[in-house]
Design a protein around this motif. Structure first.
Motif, PDB file in Angstrom:
ATOM      1  N   LEU A 266       0.791  -1.191   0.051  1.00 12.80           N
ATOM      2  CA  LEU A 266      -0.011   0.032  -0.014  1.00 12.80           C
ATOM      3  C   LEU A 266       0.798   1.187  -0.070  1.00 12.80           C
ATOM      4  O   LEU A 266       2.059   1.296   0.711  1.00 12.80           O
ATOM      5  N   GLN A 267       0.545   2.107  -0.807  1.00  7.29           N
ATOM      6  CA  GLN A 267       1.386   3.317  -0.806  1.00  7.29           C
ATOM      7  C   GLN A 267       0.519   4.675  -0.979  1.00  7.29           C
ATOM      8  O   GLN A 267      -0.293   5.054  -1.961  1.00  7.29           O
ATOM      9  N   GLY A 268      -0.017   4.788   0.238  1.00  8.52           N
ATOM     10  CA  GLY A 268      -1.017   6.056   0.408  1.00  8.52           C
ATOM     11  C   GLY A 268      -2.545   5.702  -0.043  1.00  8.52           C
ATOM     12  O   GLY A 268      -2.985   4.645   0.499  1.00  8.52           O
ATOM     13  N   LYS A 269      -3.011   6.036  -0.822  1.00  7.72           N
ATOM     14  CA  LYS A 269      -4.326   5.860  -1.476  1.00  7.72           C
ATOM     15  C   LYS A 269      -4.087   4.887  -2.868  1.00  7.72           C
ATOM     16  O   LYS A 269      -5.132   4.591  -3.568  1.00  7.72           O
ATOM     17  N   ASN A 270      -2.978   4.493  -2.947  1.00  7.68           N
ATOM     18  CA  ASN A 270      -2.744   3.443  -4.043  1.00  7.68           C
ATOM     19  C   ASN A 270      -2.427   2.198  -3.575  1.00  7.68           C
ATOM     20  O   ASN A 270      -1.478   1.919  -2.686  1.00  7.68           O
ATOM     21  N   LEU A 271      -2.560   1.065  -4.588  1.00  9.19           N
ATOM     22  CA  LEU A 271      -2.021  -0.021  -4.517  1.00  9.19           C
ATOM     23  C   LEU A 271      -0.809  -0.316  -5.324  1.00  9.19           C
ATOM     24  O   LEU A 271      -1.019  -0.330  -6.609  1.00  9.19           O
ATOM     25  N   GLN A 272       0.399  -0.666  -4.821  1.00  7.24           N
ATOM     26  CA  GLN A 272       1.582  -0.942  -5.631  1.00  7.24           C
ATOM     27  C   GLN A 272       1.747  -2.330  -6.097  1.00  7.24           C
ATOM     28  O   GLN A 272       1.888  -2.954  -5.126  1.00  7.24           O
ATOM     29  N   LEU A 273       1.796  -2.814  -6.928  1.00 10.55           N
ATOM     30  CA  LEU A 273       1.867  -4.287  -7.548  1.00 10.55           C
ATOM     31  C   LEU A 273       3.152  -4.334  -8.289  1.00 10.55           C
ATOM     32  O   LEU A 273       3.484  -3.793  -9.373  1.00 10.55           O
TER      33      LEU A 273
ATOM     34  N   ILE B 229       0.439   0.694 -10.529  1.00  7.66           N
ATOM     35  CA  ILE B 229      -0.050   1.565  -9.578  1.00  7.66           C
ATOM     36  C   ILE B 229      -1.432   1.536  -9.737  1.00  7.66           C
ATOM     37  O   ILE B 229      -2.029   1.770 -10.780  1.00  7.66           O
ATOM     38  N   TYR B 230      -2.447   0.911  -8.721  1.00 14.06           N
ATOM     39  CA  TYR B 230      -3.829   0.690  -8.796  1.00 14.06           C
ATOM     40  C   TYR B 230      -4.521   1.778  -7.876  1.00 14.06           C
ATOM     41  O   TYR B 230      -4.195   1.559  -6.672  1.00 14.06           O
ATOM     42  N   PRO B 231      -5.134   2.932  -8.208  1.00 10.95           N
ATOM     43  CA  PRO B 231      -5.731   3.918  -7.367  1.00 10.95           C
ATOM     44  C   PRO B 231      -6.996   3.011  -6.770  1.00 10.95           C
ATOM     45  O   PRO B 231      -7.902   2.377  -7.527  1.00 10.95           O
TER      46      PRO B 231
END
Length: 177
Positions: free
Chosen positions: A98-105, A114-116
């Motif tokens: 998790l990176q703030g309000k994003n999911l980093q894959l 980067i999935y918002p």
């Protein structure tokens, strides 16, 4: 006739339901949801339950009223318990964070995906190879899980990729000399 559609949807304590024309609105501890029922289906609220029935004896009306009843039952479950989907990531170097309000894959591409995270959906990453998606709308939770899975669906030879926790990947044998 639909066997699912014949059963009334009970309204659990702690949930308030409103029926305005063809719109069913539910409010509970997990939030508020609404569903617009098709015009071929009649909706009634009586005795603390919602009943649906086909308005006409057409094939379309008969096929829609079971679906409408299931959608209304999902509204009740969504505002009381909510819905959850679990994803598993398999593969060397494949991970999520998790990176703030994003999911980093990190899925084996040259750049991370980067999935918002959409509004109303909560994503947690208990381990770098597990993703948990929680929300009150069944359709949105499933859609988010399907979008994340679509970045790298599991392949049949080594099983690498993003899969649902309860999904079975049919494995194939590789080439032989």
């Amino acid at each position: 006739m639909s066997r699912v559609g014949k059963r009334p949807v009970p309204i659990v304590s702690g949930v308030t339901a409103n029926l305005e024309g063809q719109t069913v609105k539910m409010k509970g501890p997990k939030g508020a949801l609404q569903f617009v029922v098709h015009d071929d289906v009649s909706v009634e609220m009586k005795d603390g339950a919602i009943t649906v029935a086909p308005r006409f004896e057409t094939k379309r009306a008969r096929s829609l009223y079971g679906t409408a009843r299931a959608q209304i039952a999902n509204l009740v479950e969504g505002v009381t318990k909510g819905f959850e989907k679990k994803l598993e990531i398999t593969g060397v170097g494949y991970r999520a964070a998790l990176q703030g309000k994003n999911l980093q894959l990190a899925l084996g591409y040259s750049h991370d995906v980067i999935y918002p995270i959409p509004e109303g959906i909560t994503i947690t990453v208990p381990k770098p190879t597990e993703i948990t998606i929680v929300g009150n709308d069944s359709q949105r939770v499933g859609q988010v899980a399907a979008e994340i899975r679509s970045y790298r669906p599991p392949e049949p030879y080594k099983g690498k990729g993003v899969k649902y926790a309860n999904e079975f990947i049919f494995r194939k044998e590789g080439k032989k000399k």
